[in-house]
Design a protein around this motif. Structure first.
Motif, PDB file in Angstrom:
ATOM      1  N   TRP A 179     -12.346  -9.765   5.124  1.00 66.89           N
ATOM      2  CA  TRP A 179     -10.861  -9.032   5.223  1.00 66.89           C
ATOM      3  C   TRP A 179     -10.248  -8.995   3.828  1.00 66.89           C
ATOM      4  O   TRP A 179     -10.450 -10.267   3.141  1.00 66.89           O
ATOM      5  CB  TRP A 179      -9.944  -9.953   6.041  1.00 66.89           C
ATOM      6  N   GLY A 196      -6.623  -4.044   3.480  1.00 68.96           N
ATOM      7  CA  GLY A 196      -5.365  -3.715   3.923  1.00 68.96           C
ATOM      8  C   GLY A 196      -4.411  -3.448   2.661  1.00 68.96           C
ATOM      9  O   GLY A 196      -4.535  -4.458   1.639  1.00 68.96           O
ATOM     10  N   ASN A 235       1.810   1.774   4.646  1.00 71.24           N
ATOM     11  CA  ASN A 235       0.930   0.712   4.535  1.00 71.24           C
ATOM     12  C   ASN A 235      -0.422   1.205   5.143  1.00 71.24           C
ATOM     13  O   ASN A 235      -0.497   2.162   6.293  1.00 71.24           O
ATOM     14  CB  ASN A 235       1.363  -0.374   5.629  1.00 71.24           C
ATOM     15  N   VAL A 249      -4.809   0.806   6.129  1.00 71.51           N
ATOM     16  CA  VAL A 249      -5.988   0.048   6.304  1.00 71.51           C
ATOM     17  C   VAL A 249      -6.993   0.953   6.178  1.00 71.51           C
ATOM     18  O   VAL A 249      -7.048   1.814   6.837  1.00 71.51           O
ATOM     19  CB  VAL A 249      -5.831  -0.742   7.870  1.00 71.51           C
ATOM     20  N   LEU A 268      -0.010   0.611  12.843  1.00 73.55           N
ATOM     21  CA  LEU A 268      -0.258  -0.814  12.531  1.00 73.55           C
ATOM     22  C   LEU A 268       0.982  -1.544  13.465  1.00 73.55           C
ATOM     23  O   LEU A 268       0.684  -2.988  13.650  1.00 73.55           O
ATOM     24  CB  LEU A 268      -0.235  -1.182  11.134  1.00 73.55           C
ATOM     25  N   PHE A 301      -1.530  -7.097  11.068  1.00 73.95           N
ATOM     26  CA  PHE A 301      -3.146  -7.273  10.510  1.00 73.95           C
ATOM     27  C   PHE A 301      -3.416  -8.595  10.199  1.00 73.95           C
ATOM     28  O   PHE A 301      -4.642  -8.731  10.309  1.00 73.95           O
ATOM     29  CB  PHE A 301      -2.639  -6.588   8.831  1.00 73.95           C
ATOM     30  N   ILE A 338      -6.888  -8.051   1.229  1.00 74.63           N
ATOM     31  CA  ILE A 338      -5.347  -7.617   1.186  1.00 74.63           C
ATOM     32  C   ILE A 338      -4.815  -7.485  -0.203  1.00 74.63           C
ATOM     33  O   ILE A 338      -5.117  -8.200  -1.295  1.00 74.63           O
ATOM     34  CB  ILE A 338      -4.592  -8.609   1.880  1.00 74.63           C
TER      35      ILE A 338
END
Length: 414
Positions: free
Chosen positions: A188, A162, A204, A206, A224, A175, A190
């Motif tokens: 995950w 992300g 943004n 992903v 999102l 998210f 970020i």
């Protein structure tokens, strides 16, 4: 000090001691929950681990002091974040039914008032349960600081990346919600700020990175801001179509209520596993809501092989466990034959596998016409000549044995 004064002092000392012991016991125990305080307690902490127990269950009784010990440890370590509770499921039957609990003991994790995807099925030890809660309180994502951190992700896992301008947007918060819920299914990562501006294509962004794949990255094309849409996309990427069954998750998979299509393979045989995954993806994607696709270490799961009349020498092999009977895929050489694996599954759903096992192959229209021409007496004589068939192997995953392969029990199983 006279005798009367001494007596009064002794009494107060004794009372103080008893109150201290009582307070210590209260602090060391998991909180007793019932319908009057359950929802309030659930929403009071980030994490609540609840032990659904039954007094008639010897395993519940064995767990009780361990669970209380963990409650004391966790309350001391994380007084603002976590708490342990326990429910007498016989007395609070409505709460047990609310969360579909029928086996004991069952330990369910609640995060921010909502049940987590999986129950706790690890070691029933103070150390094991305590470490589970510590792990659950860790950040669900890896915070990337520099652009080079992208290259240090665990490439063997399913990774979701992300990239966000800041942490205040609705996109970031959505998210984080999905990341927290699916923390055990994907890795995950970020990256926030100008350092990752090149990765934010059109806002943004992903990205999904499959395991061990240098290419084949998939960009999330939806909004999102739509939490449900993003969650559906992430679940599709994080929860594989073909999963591995182990002693740790077998009962959990069984409780999903879907039959199993299982590839039993030798632990070193990765080629057949890959082929099976590819064929399931090509032939059976439309059946995923009706059956679970699994791979199993045939050495560890040698017991089901025995009931199929096979051994580890016969690996690899494919079988269906319908939760009533087990059916063996007739020819592994036809694994990649167009439509063969799909037809095997469809024949289970239609009852054909069960019917043909007992009565021989279904007759075609031509065969039926030939039978009619023979006359009733001849047809009856032919039926008598059908070879006698042994019983179908019973389901082995519906009847997981206690100890190593079972974690909780219904009342009628003890």
């Amino acid at each position: 000090m006279n005798l009367k004064t001494t007596t009064i002092v002794n009494i107060f000392t004794f009372l103080f001691f008893m109150i201290s012991v009582l307070l210590e016991q209260i602090q060391a125990s998991a909180l007793q929950l019932d319908k009057t305080n359950f929802d309030k307690i659930l929403n009071s902490k980030e994490l609540v681990l609840v032990n659904f127990y039954a007094d008639w269950c010897k395993y519940s009784r064995s767990l009780a002091p361990i669970f209380d010990e963990v409650a004391s440890t966790i309350t001391t370590e994380f007084p603002e974040q976590a708490i342990l509770g326990k429910i007498d499921s016989e007395a609070e039957n409505s709460l047990a039914k609310r969360f579909h609990v029928s086996k004991y003991p069952t330990m369910k994790l609640f995060r921010n008032g909502k049940p987590a995807k999986r129950e706790y099925r690890g070691p029933r030890t103070a150390q094991g349960i305590s470490q589970f809660i510590r792990d659950q309180l860790q950040s669900p994502y890896n915070k990337m600081v520099e652009k080079e951190d992208v290259n240090s992700i665990e490439k063997r896992k399913r990774n979701i990346m992300g990239y966000f301008a800041d942490e205040e947007s609705l996109e970031f918060k959505n998210f984080l919600k999905v990341c927290t819920e699916l923390r055990d299914d994907c890795a995950w990562n970020i990256g926030v700020g100008d350092e990752f501006s090149a990765e934010r294509t059109g806002g943004n962004t992903v990205v999904y990175k499959p395991p061990n794949a240098k290419h084949n990255e998939m960009i999330y094309m939806g909004s999102l801001k739509n939490l449900d849409l993003f969650k559906t996309w992430a679940q599709d990427k994080c929860v594989p179509l073909v999963r591995e069954i182990t002693f740790e998750n077998a009962e959990e998979l069984t409780e999903e209520g879907l039959p199993f299509l299982i590839l039993f393979h030798h632990p070193d045989d990765t080629k057949t596993v890959e082929t099976f995954q590819q064929e399931v993806g090509k032939q059976l994607i439309q059946e995923k809501s009706k059956i679970n696709f699994l791979v199993a270490d045939g050495v560890q799961f040698s017991h089901p092989l025995h009931h199929l009349g096979k051994s580890t020498k016969d690996l690899p092999l494919i079988a269906i466990d319908s939760f009533r009977h087990m059916y063996l895929y007739p020819n592994m050489d036809e694994l990649t034959a167009q439509g063969k694996l799909k037809q095997f599954v469809l024949d289970m759903h239609s009852g054909k596998l069960h019917r043909e096992f007992h009565h021989g192959p279904d007759k075609t229209t031509t065969t039926k016409q030939q039978d009619k021409s023979k006359g009733a007496e001849v047809a009856e004589e032919d039926a008598k000549k059908q070879p006698e068939v042994t019983e179908l192997p019973e389901s082995q995953f519906q009847k997981l044995a206690p100890s190593k392969t079972r974690y909780s029990f219904r009342k009628d199983e003890l």
